[in-house]
Design a protein around this motif. Structure first.
Motif, short mmCIF file in Angstrom:
data_model
loop_
_atom_site.label_atom_id
_atom_site.label_comp_id
_atom_site.label_asym_id
_atom_site.label_seq_id
_atom_site.Cartn_x
_atom_site.Cartn_y
_atom_site.Cartn_z
N ALA A 147 3.02 2.33 4.49
CA ALA A 147 4.00 2.59 3.43
C ALA A 147 4.59 3.99 3.65
CB ALA A 147 3.31 2.50 2.07
N ALA A 150 2.46 6.67 2.30
CA ALA A 150 1.02 6.54 2.57
C ALA A 150 0.39 7.93 2.65
CB ALA A 150 0.79 5.78 3.87
N LEU A 185 -9.79 -2.21 3.32
CA LEU A 185 -9.52 -1.68 1.98
C LEU A 185 -8.37 -0.69 2.00
CD1 LEU A 185 -10.91 -2.11 -0.77
CD2 LEU A 185 -12.36 -0.13 -0.24
N VAL A 186 -8.38 0.26 2.93
CA VAL A 186 -7.32 1.28 2.90
C VAL A 186 -5.97 0.70 3.35
CG1 VAL A 186 -8.94 3.20 3.20
CG2 VAL A 186 -7.75 2.27 5.19
N PHE A 187 -5.98 -0.42 4.06
CA PHE A 187 -4.69 -1.02 4.43
C PHE A 187 -4.17 -1.97 3.36
CE2 PHE A 187 -5.60 0.65 8.57
CZ PHE A 187 -4.34 1.00 9.01
N HIS A 188 -5.07 -2.77 2.81
CA HIS A 188 -4.60 -3.86 1.93
C HIS A 188 -4.97 -3.66 0.47
CE1 HIS A 188 -3.42 -5.90 5.51
NE2 HIS A 188 -4.65 -5.79 5.99
N GLY A 189 -5.92 -2.80 0.17
CA GLY A 189 -6.35 -2.61 -1.21
C GLY A 189 -7.13 -3.81 -1.70
N SER A 190 -7.68 -3.67 -2.88
CA SER A 190 -8.51 -4.74 -3.44
C SER A 190 -7.93 -5.28 -4.73
CB SER A 190 -9.91 -4.20 -3.72
OG SER A 190 -9.80 -3.11 -4.63
N GLY A 191 -6.73 -4.80 -5.10
CA GLY A 191 -6.11 -5.29 -6.34
C GLY A 191 -5.82 -6.78 -6.22
N ASN A 192 -5.74 -7.43 -7.36
CA ASN A 192 -5.38 -8.84 -7.34
C ASN A 192 -3.92 -8.97 -6.94
OD1 ASN A 192 -4.36 -11.43 -8.24
ND2 ASN A 192 -6.37 -11.68 -9.19
N ARG A 195 -1.37 -10.25 -9.46
CA ARG A 195 -1.05 -9.27 -10.48
C ARG A 195 -0.19 -8.15 -9.89
NH1 ARG A 195 -3.76 -4.65 -11.92
NH2 ARG A 195 -3.23 -3.83 -13.95
N ARG A 196 -0.51 -7.70 -8.69
CA ARG A 196 0.19 -6.54 -8.17
C ARG A 196 1.67 -6.85 -7.91
NH1 ARG A 196 -2.81 -4.97 -3.68
NH2 ARG A 196 -1.40 -6.19 -2.43
N ALA B 147 -9.00 -8.70 -6.30
CA ALA B 147 -8.96 -9.88 -5.45
C ALA B 147 -10.32 -10.58 -5.50
CB ALA B 147 -8.63 -9.47 -4.01
N VAL B 186 -7.61 2.37 -2.76
CA VAL B 186 -8.51 1.21 -2.76
C VAL B 186 -7.93 0.06 -3.58
CG1 VAL B 186 -10.57 2.63 -2.35
CG2 VAL B 186 -10.00 1.94 -4.67
N PHE B 187 -7.01 0.33 -4.49
CA PHE B 187 -6.40 -0.78 -5.23
C PHE B 187 -5.20 -1.37 -4.49
CE2 PHE B 187 -8.97 0.66 -8.70
CZ PHE B 187 -9.27 -0.52 -9.33
N HIS B 188 -4.35 -0.51 -3.93
CA HIS B 188 -3.08 -1.01 -3.39
C HIS B 188 -2.99 -0.95 -1.88
CE1 HIS B 188 -1.77 -1.22 -7.47
NE2 HIS B 188 -2.05 0.05 -7.66
N GLY B 189 -3.86 -0.19 -1.23
CA GLY B 189 -3.77 -0.07 0.22
C GLY B 189 -2.56 0.74 0.63
N SER B 190 -2.49 1.06 1.92
CA SER B 190 -1.40 1.90 2.42
C SER B 190 -0.55 1.15 3.43
CB SER B 190 -1.99 3.14 3.07
OG SER B 190 -2.85 2.73 4.12
#
Lengths: 199, 199
Positions: A147, A150, A185-192, A195-196, B147, B186-190
């Motif tokens: 991003a 980033a 995790l740092v590339f894709h994140g863990s948010g749903n 929702r995101r 997720a 950690v939520f959205h990733g980069s």
């Protein structure tokens, strides 16, 4: 780091060699000033005249010797995630050998004992790895693989810091799977994701 | 952690009290066995009879005293990202006071010095914080705010480990902005969103 100029350079080098060899043979925990003195053929008072603690001797041995894990730049295949995954796996593997773990514990004890040593050790042994990662991440950001906003320094710190912290806590050492999970995790994140995407 | 039963419980407690007070007054680096002995009114040999090192005394003082930062569970407002952001900001703030930093450096030195102490200190001072985070994250995952395959343990380890590592390296301490960046990561990733949505 040593208190004034040593009287005998020969003794000083013998002490540092002994500290390095014993660290590799026994690990930091079972290393003692007495054992270093015996191996170096000097009295323990000679060591305490020049260094305040076991950790200070080991820090000097690390600085003069070739104890540091090698600096390996991340590859640049054009795919930042694959490159970082491979790099962090290999780096984590090198970090968790008995020799590296002893080295890292020793440097951390020295860092806790002395602020000036902390800065020297960080500049010599940690910052260069973070810089390699930051450089590779910045290339990827400019190439549009990350991003535009980033946080390159934060990502480098998270990758290195979270693996190192696991070594320092002396619990289950980090594995290749752990490296993969942190990179994911740092590339894709863990948010749903559902929702995101609605944000 | 002490070598055998102390002859005098009064002396032992005086030593631990002195170690705790001096740690809070001076920080770990300037704490010495001599100063602990003087403050406690005992000889330094009394201390060395029961403890192998400064870090071992401090570890015992931490275990018997109330030196640990408080355990504060993350709130549950239903918005996991806001909850974790607030929690990590506050936790990072508590971590970076002079007293907490001295405490953390002392425990890390003790961890490097002794494997058995490492396990006790981790179970008492680190694992409970990670467990609070894991519990909150697991609730969020079940509620669909993360997720379905979110690596809950890895996330907790990254949040805690990457902040602690910055304290341990004794470079610029982590700030509220750093906490926000790590939570965002950690939520959205980069990863580049345009690229990722094409996967």
């Amino acid at each position: 780091m040593t208190g004034g100029r040593p009287r005998s350079e020969t003794s000083r080098l013998a002490i540092l060699d002994a500290a390095r060899d014993l660290l590799l043979e026994r690990g930091y925990e079972r290393l003692t000033i007495d054992a270093i003195a015996t191996r170096a053929g000097v009295g323990r008072q000679t060591i305490y005249r020049w260094w305040a603690s076991k950790s200070a001797v080991v820090a000097d041995a690390a600085l003069e010797g070739d104890l540091a894990p090698p600096l390996v730049p991340p590859p640049d295949t054009g795919d930042i995630e694959t490159d970082l995954r491979g790099w962090l796996r290999a780096w984590t593997h090198r970090l968790t050998t008995a020799e590296s773990t002893g080295f890292i514990l020793a440097l951390t004890a020295a860092t806790a004992d002395d602020r000036a040593i902390a800065d020297i050790l960080y500049d010599r042994f940690t910052r260069p790895h973070e810089q390699l990662l930051r450089d590779r991440l910045e290339l990827a950001r400019v190439a549009g693989q990350l991003a535009p906003d980033a946080p390159v320094s934060t990502i480098a710190g998270v990758l290195i810091g979270s693996m190192l912290y696991r070594v320092l806590s002396r619990q289950a050492p980090p594995t290749a799977d752990d490296a993969d999970l942190v990179v994911g995790l740092v590339f894709h994140g863990s948010g749903n994701r559902g929702r995101r995407t609605g944000i």
